[in-house]
Design a protein around this motif. Structure first.
Motif, short mmCIF file in Angstrom:
data_model
loop_
_atom_site.label_atom_id
_atom_site.label_comp_id
_atom_site.label_asym_id
_atom_site.label_seq_id
_atom_site.Cartn_x
_atom_site.Cartn_y
_atom_site.Cartn_z
N THR A 15 0.85 -1.19 0.00
CA THR A 15 0.00 0.00 0.00
C THR A 15 0.88 1.24 0.00
O THR A 15 1.78 1.38 0.83
CB THR A 15 -0.93 0.03 1.23
OG1 THR A 15 -1.72 -1.16 1.25
CG2 THR A 15 -1.85 1.24 1.18
N TYR A 16 0.60 2.13 -0.96
CA TYR A 16 1.35 3.38 -1.04
C TYR A 16 0.50 4.42 -1.76
O TYR A 16 -0.55 4.12 -2.33
CB TYR A 16 2.68 3.18 -1.77
CG TYR A 16 3.59 4.38 -1.67
CD1 TYR A 16 4.04 4.85 -0.42
CD2 TYR A 16 4.00 5.07 -2.80
CE1 TYR A 16 4.86 5.96 -0.32
CE2 TYR A 16 4.84 6.18 -2.71
CZ TYR A 16 5.24 6.63 -1.47
OH TYR A 16 6.06 7.73 -1.37
N LEU A 17 1.00 5.64 -1.75
CA LEU A 17 0.32 6.75 -2.39
C LEU A 17 0.42 6.66 -3.91
O LEU A 17 1.18 5.86 -4.46
CB LEU A 17 0.92 8.07 -1.90
CG LEU A 17 0.83 8.32 -0.40
CD1 LEU A 17 1.77 9.44 0.01
CD2 LEU A 17 -0.60 8.64 0.00
N ILE A 40 -1.88 -1.72 -3.90
CA ILE A 40 -2.96 -0.86 -3.42
C ILE A 40 -2.49 0.59 -3.44
O ILE A 40 -1.53 0.94 -2.76
CB ILE A 40 -3.41 -1.26 -2.00
CG1 ILE A 40 -3.88 -2.72 -2.00
CG2 ILE A 40 -4.50 -0.33 -1.50
CD1 ILE A 40 -4.20 -3.26 -0.62
N ILE A 41 -3.17 1.42 -4.21
CA ILE A 41 -2.80 2.82 -4.36
C ILE A 41 -3.88 3.69 -3.72
O ILE A 41 -5.07 3.53 -4.01
CB ILE A 41 -2.64 3.19 -5.84
CG1 ILE A 41 -1.50 2.37 -6.46
CG2 ILE A 41 -2.38 4.68 -6.01
CD1 ILE A 41 -1.37 2.53 -7.96
N VAL A 42 -3.47 4.59 -2.86
CA VAL A 42 -4.41 5.53 -2.22
C VAL A 42 -4.00 6.95 -2.57
O VAL A 42 -2.81 7.24 -2.76
CB VAL A 42 -4.45 5.34 -0.69
CG1 VAL A 42 -4.93 3.94 -0.33
CG2 VAL A 42 -3.09 5.59 -0.06
N GLU A 43 -4.96 7.83 -2.66
CA GLU A 43 -4.67 9.23 -3.01
C GLU A 43 -4.15 10.01 -1.82
O GLU A 43 -3.40 10.98 -1.97
CB GLU A 43 -5.94 9.89 -3.56
CG GLU A 43 -6.40 9.32 -4.89
CD GLU A 43 -5.36 9.46 -5.99
OE1 GLU A 43 -4.63 10.49 -6.00
OE2 GLU A 43 -5.28 8.56 -6.84
N GLN A 44 -4.56 9.61 -0.62
CA GLN A 44 -4.09 10.26 0.59
C GLN A 44 -4.24 9.29 1.76
O GLN A 44 -4.92 8.28 1.65
CB GLN A 44 -4.86 11.54 0.86
CG GLN A 44 -6.35 11.31 1.08
CD GLN A 44 -7.11 12.60 1.29
OE1 GLN A 44 -6.53 13.68 1.30
NE2 GLN A 44 -8.42 12.50 1.47
N ASP A 47 -7.71 9.47 7.93
CA ASP A 47 -7.57 9.28 9.38
C ASP A 47 -7.77 7.81 9.75
O ASP A 47 -7.08 7.28 10.62
CB ASP A 47 -8.58 10.15 10.13
CG ASP A 47 -8.23 11.64 10.05
OD1 ASP A 47 -7.07 11.95 9.72
OD2 ASP A 47 -9.13 12.46 10.30
N SER A 48 -8.73 7.18 9.09
CA SER A 48 -9.00 5.77 9.41
C SER A 48 -7.84 4.88 8.99
O SER A 48 -7.48 3.94 9.71
CB SER A 48 -10.29 5.31 8.73
OG SER A 48 -10.20 5.47 7.31
N LEU A 49 -7.22 5.17 7.83
CA LEU A 49 -6.05 4.40 7.41
C LEU A 49 -4.87 4.68 8.32
O LEU A 49 -4.18 3.75 8.76
CB LEU A 49 -5.69 4.74 5.96
CG LEU A 49 -4.40 4.11 5.43
CD1 LEU A 49 -4.45 2.59 5.50
CD2 LEU A 49 -4.12 4.58 4.00
N ARG A 50 -4.66 5.94 8.64
CA ARG A 50 -3.51 6.31 9.48
C ARG A 50 -3.56 5.60 10.83
O ARG A 50 -2.53 5.22 11.39
CB ARG A 50 -3.47 7.83 9.68
CG ARG A 50 -2.15 8.32 10.29
CD ARG A 50 -2.15 9.84 10.45
NE ARG A 50 -2.35 10.53 9.19
CZ ARG A 50 -1.38 10.78 8.31
NH1 ARG A 50 -0.14 10.38 8.57
NH2 ARG A 50 -1.64 11.43 7.19
N THR A 205 2.93 10.88 -12.57
CA THR A 205 2.64 11.30 -11.19
C THR A 205 3.51 12.51 -10.84
O THR A 205 4.46 12.85 -11.54
CB THR A 205 2.93 10.17 -10.18
OG1 THR A 205 4.32 9.78 -10.30
CG2 THR A 205 2.05 8.97 -10.44
N LYS A 206 3.17 13.16 -9.73
CA LYS A 206 3.87 14.37 -9.32
C LYS A 206 5.16 14.07 -8.57
O LYS A 206 6.05 14.92 -8.49
CB LYS A 206 2.96 15.23 -8.44
CG LYS A 206 1.74 15.79 -9.18
CD LYS A 206 0.90 16.65 -8.26
CE LYS A 206 -0.30 17.22 -9.00
NZ LYS A 206 -1.16 18.06 -8.12
#
Length: 207
Positions: A15-17, A40-44, A47-50, A205-206
């Protein structure tokens, strides 16, 4: 390189951004080793993931050990070293493993400096002093052997190849004519089918 998984690990997830960053090192390592994993790619980081992350940061690796034991690992360098050890890609001797770890730590020291160097004076120092110092050190190790720690590649070589491209992606110009051994390393990995496939599928990506 084709590697078969040791029988006690399965259901690997990374899992990463939505960017290259630290996650690319884990992704390309698994691709190189031809290890199946769920990306697994997440945009940010919500709070629940953190709340589920050991240090509130990504990337993380999740897997199943011995078919029924959940395993969670954080910190990019640790994850890469774990994968390398698990798939016999860390080096054959303790000395080779230590040299590989040294190079990987150096890679991240350099990337952190590149990312956080913003003002013009510091950028000039980076380009004229810091970057050549690190690249010359890597070049020297490749001059002594075919790869950074011996005659066979380790995860350090793959991550060095990745970082060599990534630094330019971050906007730092490298005079590649000065680094013939790094260029040879780049050519070696760029010629591999699984690396060609990985790079062809990299999204814009940025970071």
């Amino acid at each position: 390189m084709t590697s078969s998984a040791k029988p006690n690990i399965s259901n690997i997830k990374v899992t990463y951004l939505n960017g290259r960053g630290k996650g690319q090192m884990i992704r390309i390592l698994l691709r190189y080793l031809n290890v199946e994993f769920k990306d697994i790619i997440v945009e940010q980081i919500s709070d629940s993931l953190r709340a589920t992350l050991p240090y509130g940061q990504l990337p993380i690796l999740e897997a199943t050990i011995n078919d029924d034991q959940p395993f969670l690992l954080a910190q990019c360098n640790t994850i890469c070293r774990y994968i390398a050890e698990k798939y016999d890609f860390a080096g054959k001797t303790d000395e080779q493993k230590a040299l590989s770890d040294e190079v990987v730590n150096g890679i991240w020291d350099l990337i952190v400096m590149v990312v956080h160097t913003k003002d013009e004076e510091a950028r000039l120092k980076l380009n004229q002093i810091t970057l050549p110092k690190f690249l010359n050190s890597f070049e020297s190790k490749l001059t002594k052997n075919n790869f950074v720690s011996g005659d066979d590649p380790t995860y350090a070589d793959l991550l060095l190849f990745t970082a060599y491209d990534y630094i330019e992606f971050l906007g730092v110009e490298i005079d590649r004519s000065k680094y013939s051994k790094l260029e040879q390393l780049k050519s070696h990995f760029d010629s591999l089918p699984q690396i060609i496939d990985y790079k062809n599928k990299l999204p814009l990506t940025k970071f």
